[in-house]
Design an enzyme around this catalytic site. Structure first.
Site, PDB file in Angstrom:
ATOM      1  N   ASN A  54      14.902   3.301  11.865  1.00  0.00           N
ATOM      2  CA  ASN A  54      13.094   4.020  12.948  1.00  0.00           C
ATOM      3  C   ASN A  54      12.483   5.016  11.619  1.00  0.00           C
ATOM      4  O   ASN A  54      11.906   5.556  12.836  1.00  0.00           O
ATOM      5  CB  ASN A  54      13.929   4.133  13.900  1.00  0.00           C
ATOM      6  CG  ASN A  54      15.373   5.486  13.702  1.00  0.00           C
ATOM      7  OD1 ASN A  54      15.054   5.971  12.725  1.00  0.00           O
ATOM      8  ND2 ASN A  54      15.616   5.534  15.360  1.00  0.00           N
ATOM      9  N   LYS A  56      13.129   8.691   7.066  1.00  0.00           N
ATOM     10  CA  LYS A  56      14.303   7.981   6.903  1.00  0.00           C
ATOM     11  C   LYS A  56      14.286   7.559   5.303  1.00  0.00           C
ATOM     12  O   LYS A  56      12.730   6.769   4.370  1.00  0.00           O
ATOM     13  CB  LYS A  56      14.945   7.295   7.359  1.00  0.00           C
ATOM     14  CG  LYS A  56      14.761   8.158   9.187  1.00  0.00           C
ATOM     15  CD  LYS A  56      15.867   7.845   9.878  1.00  0.00           C
ATOM     16  CE  LYS A  56      15.880   8.885  11.158  1.00  0.00           C
ATOM     17  NZ  LYS A  56      16.886   8.026  12.500  1.00  0.00           N
ATOM     18  N   GLU A 103      17.143  23.004  11.631  1.00  0.00           N
ATOM     19  CA  GLU A 103      17.442  22.093  11.599  1.00  0.00           C
ATOM     20  C   GLU A 103      16.143  22.641  10.237  1.00  0.00           C
ATOM     21  O   GLU A 103      17.005  22.042   8.865  1.00  0.00           O
ATOM     22  CB  GLU A 103      16.388  20.762  12.027  1.00  0.00           C
ATOM     23  CG  GLU A 103      17.706  19.612  13.039  1.00  0.00           C
ATOM     24  CD  GLU A 103      16.810  18.571  13.823  1.00  0.00           C
ATOM     25  OE1 GLU A 103      17.576  18.335  14.672  1.00  0.00           O
ATOM     26  OE2 GLU A 103      15.353  18.387  13.766  1.00  0.00           O
ATOM     27  N   THR A 108      13.541   6.278  20.390  1.00  0.00           N
ATOM     28  CA  THR A 108      15.116   5.550  19.802  1.00  0.00           C
ATOM     29  C   THR A 108      14.682   4.187  18.520  1.00  0.00           C
ATOM     30  O   THR A 108      14.843   4.340  17.522  1.00  0.00           O
ATOM     31  CB  THR A 108      15.848   6.576  19.856  1.00  0.00           C
ATOM     32  OG1 THR A 108      15.755   7.958  20.588  1.00  0.00           O
ATOM     33  CG2 THR A 108      16.923   6.099  18.713  1.00  0.00           C
ATOM     34  N   HIS A 121      12.805  10.988  11.558  1.00  0.00           N
ATOM     35  CA  HIS A 121      12.765  11.598  12.291  1.00  0.00           C
ATOM     36  C   HIS A 121      12.542  12.747  12.945  1.00  0.00           C
ATOM     37  O   HIS A 121      11.809  12.968  11.859  1.00  0.00           O
ATOM     38  CB  HIS A 121      14.889  11.964  11.731  1.00  0.00           C
ATOM     39  CG  HIS A 121      14.877  13.566  12.369  1.00  0.00           C
ATOM     40  ND1 HIS A 121      16.120  13.306  13.525  1.00  0.00           N
ATOM     41  CD2 HIS A 121      14.561  15.166  12.195  1.00  0.00           C
ATOM     42  CE1 HIS A 121      15.962  14.643  14.026  1.00  0.00           C
ATOM     43  NE2 HIS A 121      15.144  15.794  12.749  1.00  0.00           N
ATOM     44  N   ARG A 153       7.273  14.093  18.606  1.00  0.00           N
ATOM     45  CA  ARG A 153       8.151  13.143  18.968  1.00  0.00           C
ATOM     46  C   ARG A 153       7.243  12.340  19.824  1.00  0.00           C
ATOM     47  O   ARG A 153       7.461  11.035  19.773  1.00  0.00           O
ATOM     48  CB  ARG A 153       9.316  13.672  20.105  1.00  0.00           C
ATOM     49  CG  ARG A 153       9.959  14.847  19.733  1.00  0.00           C
ATOM     50  CD  ARG A 153      10.648  14.345  19.316  1.00  0.00           C
ATOM     51  NE  ARG A 153      12.307  13.466  20.170  1.00  0.00           N
ATOM     52  CZ  ARG A 153      13.511  13.240  20.276  1.00  0.00           C
ATOM     53  NH1 ARG A 153      13.468  12.862  18.972  1.00  0.00           N
ATOM     54  NH2 ARG A 153      14.385  12.232  21.095  1.00  0.00           N
ATOM     55  N   TYR A 173      23.243  15.854  11.729  1.00  0.00           N
ATOM     56  CA  TYR A 173      23.613  14.661  12.259  1.00  0.00           C
ATOM     57  C   TYR A 173      25.298  15.163  12.880  1.00  0.00           C
ATOM     58  O   TYR A 173      26.136  15.118  12.649  1.00  0.00           O
ATOM     59  CB  TYR A 173      23.346  13.810  12.259  1.00  0.00           C
ATOM     60  CG  TYR A 173      22.049  13.223  12.143  1.00  0.00           C
ATOM     61  CD1 TYR A 173      21.392  12.669  12.872  1.00  0.00           C
ATOM     62  CD2 TYR A 173      22.030  12.180  10.871  1.00  0.00           C
ATOM     63  CE1 TYR A 173      20.365  12.632  12.777  1.00  0.00           C
ATOM     64  CE2 TYR A 173      20.356  11.202  10.956  1.00  0.00           C
ATOM     65  CZ  TYR A 173      19.637  11.956  11.890  1.00  0.00           C
ATOM     66  OH  TYR A 173      18.549  11.571  11.436  1.00  0.00           O
TER      67      TYR A 173
HETATM   68  P1  ADP Z   1      15.740  10.585  17.907  1.00  0.00           P
HETATM   69  O1  ADP Z   1      16.399  10.278  16.582  1.00  0.00           O
HETATM   70  O2  ADP Z   1      15.007   9.127  18.555  1.00  0.00           O
HETATM   71  O3  ADP Z   1      15.996  11.444  18.407  1.00  0.00           O
HETATM   72  P2  ADP Z   1      18.974  10.189  18.417  1.00  0.00           P
HETATM   73  O4  ADP Z   1      18.712  11.904  18.319  1.00  0.00           O
HETATM   74  O5  ADP Z   1      19.873  10.641  19.961  1.00  0.00           O
HETATM   75  O6  ADP Z   1      17.263   9.836  18.598  1.00  0.00           O
HETATM   76  O7  ADP Z   1      19.983   9.467  17.735  1.00  0.00           O
HETATM   77  C1  ADP Z   1      19.642   9.489  16.094  1.00  0.00           C
HETATM   78  C2  ADP Z   1      19.724   8.939  15.566  1.00  0.00           C
HETATM   79  O8  ADP Z   1      20.546   8.551  15.740  1.00  0.00           O
HETATM   80  C3  ADP Z   1      18.456   7.151  16.231  1.00  0.00           C
HETATM   81  O9  ADP Z   1      17.411   7.992  15.170  1.00  0.00           O
HETATM   82  C4  ADP Z   1      19.533   6.784  15.461  1.00  0.00           C
HETATM   83  O10 ADP Z   1      18.108   6.391  13.745  1.00  0.00           O
HETATM   84  C5  ADP Z   1      20.870   6.855  15.120  1.00  0.00           C
HETATM   85  N1  ADP Z   1      21.223   5.637  16.641  1.00  0.00           N
HETATM   86  C6  ADP Z   1      20.946   6.618  17.997  1.00  0.00           C
HETATM   87  N2  ADP Z   1      21.659   5.711  18.387  1.00  0.00           N
HETATM   88  C7  ADP Z   1      22.198   4.720  18.533  1.00  0.00           C
HETATM   89  C8  ADP Z   1      23.077   3.472  18.425  1.00  0.00           C
HETATM   90  N3  ADP Z   1      23.059   3.099  19.728  1.00  0.00           N
HETATM   91  N4  ADP Z   1      22.827   2.107  17.676  1.00  0.00           N
HETATM   92  C9  ADP Z   1      23.028   3.040  16.233  1.00  0.00           C
HETATM   93  N5  ADP Z   1      21.473   4.167  15.829  1.00  0.00           N
HETATM   94  C10 ADP Z   1      22.026   4.823  16.372  1.00  0.00           C
END
Ligand code: ADP
Length: 165
Positions: A128, A10, A142, A97, A131, A91, A50
């Site tokens: 974070n 990212k 994707e 996350t 992805h 993962r 997304y």
């Molecule tokens: P992951 O990336 O671990 O698969 P998700 O698919 O649930 O997680 O969410 C996608 C992305 O959305 C996360 O990597 C994070 O950047 C963002 N995100 C998820 N939940 C939150 C939250 N509560 N507040 C802010 N950003 C969030």
């Protein structure tokens, strides 16, 4: 068994010059990078990646909007990574996350410490750094969004033997 998964480094990973470090972690497990490019995503690509039905439904529209703003703010490095159970393995390497909760040794645990609470207070997406597709089906969708089929390559790593081990 042999799977492909989509990895995005990212904009925070790119801005913090963590590209090489994170790629090394993927490569040293034996996972194989079979496609890679740096791209500044358009809002359309970010919105498809997304999707409303996934992110807004699970986390709310605000989180999705912040996420799209963040992922389009600077270039990302997009990769297709191939390996045995690659989806699950990547993962595991990425970690959970929320960086605060991600275990040490994981990419998120080692390179960031942001929290959901702070990101909500500041109205920013959580930083974070990576992805990784959550399932084989998601990976397939994707990879199709980020890469044309002729951008995905085939080759053997020099350490690659028939059964990888
Ligand atoms: P992951 O990336 O671990 O698969 P998700 O698919 O649930 O997680 O969410 C996608 C992305 O959305 C996360 O990597 C994070 O950047 C963002 N995100 C998820 N939940 C939150 C939250 N509560 N507040 C802010 N950003 C969030």
């Amino acid at each position: 068994m042999l799977e492909n998964t989509l990895v995005l480094l990212k904009p925070d990973a790119v801005r913090r010059a963590l590209i090489g470090e994170i790629i090394s972690r993927l490569e040293r497990t034996g996972l194989k990078i079979i496609a890679m490019k740096m791209v500044k995503p358009t809002p359309q690509l970010a919105g498809e990646h997304y999707s409303y039905d996934d992110i807004a439904v699970r986390h709310g529209e605000d989180v999705r909007n912040r996420l799209i703003k963040f992922i389009t703010s600077d270039p990302v490095v997009a990769m297709v990574v191939e390996g045995v159970s690659a989806v699950e393995v990547v993962r595991k390497l990425a970690g959970s996350t929320e960086p605060k909760s991600a275990l040490p040794g994981t990419i998120r645990g080692d390179f960031c410490h942001h929290t959901f609470a702070l990101s909500t207070e500041k109205e920013e997406s959580i930083r974070n750094v990576i992805h990784a597709s959550a399932s084989v089906e998601e990976a397939e969708k994707e990879i199709g969004l980020w890469f044309n089929s002729d951008e995905v390559t085939e080759y053997k790593r020099s350490d690659q033997v028939e059964h990888f081990f």
